[in-house]
Design an enzyme around this catalytic site. Structure first.
Site: not given
Length: 426
Positions: A345, A397
């Site tokens: 993006t 994560h």
């Protein structure tokens, strides 16, 4: 010949759609392949066009109604069949222009809804559509006329020449009472209007909101940052952009192709960043489908560049340009936005200096590009002014450790600061 107008067959990932706009009303002539109605889904706006020359004869599903795949939404009559005959102007017969005052004047669903919002009735509106039909534009025009007429009326109100009555003794004796004198300006009426407008969220905007919340609530999202010296890419682009555009039939050399190719090589080196989570399983993808976030009037969409490891710089640039143009026109297909293993993006085109992009599930990472800005940098013991860009990598994560995330971002940085590495796969 009557033809049924049906909603299109939605893919499995799309349950239903909403009728957004009927571009043609019953009785209006329609040419073959002319747009009749828009249906908005969670991802795109689908257009239904006329199957032949003719007219829309009946609307079954109005604007705002929810429809499912292949549901009947209206009827179409093929051929030049007039549903609302108008008086002929031949032989000197006078035809009166549309005039307000008939409560039974036909009105389109969109016009009726807008009229109710503005407290207007059919008797107050002049219909300019076929057969005197009241269109949405007629209601907008009448509402604007009412607003413009209200302002002079309010200004003229203090000029009423009725004889002013003398204040009574009781009024004089009231504490804080200020006698109103003739000709005193009405300051309250001169204050600017504090208006509000309430509109429902589009299906696309609601779906975007749902996915963003899903990403925030269902992932262990973390963002790591780095910065890249864009001077090498800018110099390469400046040197070859004219020759590149001439060689590749008008395709311009931009920055996105370098980022896509650098990200593809970094994904090859770090397969966990190109993977996705499916409940308790890790799915490692042996291909590189990179989504590119594109802004449109209806919201943010993410079309997919397929097999970017096999695409050239020119192929990347031309495809992204095509995606952007069709996103603005609402012409992207659902299949073009499904899948994807990684997303890029670019908030820099709007001036963003730094941000933390949100994941696009089930993907586990997203790269954020930002504005190029000159900053003083220490280079070999000297201070130099360099065009720098902050890069942000948000990652899940649960799958990707900090070490892999940082190494992935550093790999992109190294390739952009030395573009030859992209070609040599170093």
């Amino acid at each position: 010949m009557s033809i049924e107008i049906k909603a299109p067959q939605f893919p499995e990932s799309v349950a239903d759609g909403t009728i957004v706009t009927w571009h043609k009303q019953p009785g209006e002539s329609v040419s073959r392949d002319e747009l009749i109605v828009d249906i908005e889904t969670d991802k795109v706006v689908l257009e239904i066009v006329a199957p032949a020359d003719g007219q829309v004869s009946e609307i079954i599903k109005n604007e705002g109604d929810v429809v499912v795949s292949q549901e009947l939404i209206g009827h179409f009559v093929e051929g030049d069949i007039s549903l609302n005959e108008e008086p002929s102007t031949s032989e000197g017969v006078a035809v009166s222009s549309p005039a307000a005052g008939n409560p039974e004047t036909p009105m389109s669903p969109a016009a009726r809804k807008l009229a109710e919002e503005n407290n207007l009735t059919a008797e107050q509106i002049v219909g300019t559509g076929k057969g005197g039909r009241i269109t949405k534009e007629d209601v907008v025009k009448k509402a604007s006329e009412g607003a413009s007429a209200a302002a002079p009326a309010a200004a003229a109100a203090p000029a009423v020449t009725a004889p002013a009555e003398e204040p009574s003794a009781a009024e004089h004796s009231m504490p804080g009472m200020i006698p109103q004198m003739t000709g005193t300006p009405d300051f309250a009426s001169q204050q600017p209007a504090r208006s509000e407008k309430r509109v429902p969220m589009t299906r696309l905007r609601k779906r975007i909101a749902e996915r963003l919340l899903e990403a925030k609530n269902s992932t262990a999202m973390l963002t790591t940052f780095n910065e890249v010296n864009m001077a090498p890419v800018m110099e390469l682009r400046k040197k070859y952009k004219d020759q590149f555009e001439k060689t590749h039939n008008g395709t311009r050399l931009g920055f996105m192709s370098f980022f896509v190719k650098a990200a593809t090589e970094a994904l090859r080196r770090h397969p966990e960043v190109n993977a996705s989570l499916d409940v308790d399983d890790v799915v490692y993808h042996g291909y590189y489908d990179i989504g590119v976030a594109v802004s449109s009037d209806r919201g943010l969409v993410v079309p997919i560049l397929r097999d970017t490891d096999q695409m050239s710089l020119a192929g990347v640039e031309s495809t992204i340009r095509n995606f952007s143009e069709r996103a603005q026109a609402g012409q992207l297909g659902i299949d073009e936005m499904q899948g994807g293993t990684f997303t890029i993006t670019n908030g820099g085109v709007f001036g963003s200096l730094m941000s933390t992009p949100i994941l696009n599930p089930p993907q586990t990472a997203i790269l954020g590009m930002h504005k190029i800005q000159e900053r003083p940098m220490a280079v070999n013991g000297e201070v130099k002014i360099l065009p720098m860009m902050y890069l942000a990598l948000s990652y899940d994560h649960r799958l990707i450790d900090g070490k892999e995330a940082v190494q992935f971002l550093v790999a992109i940085k190294d390739m952009l600061e030395d573009p030859a590495r992209i070609l040599l796969e170093l």
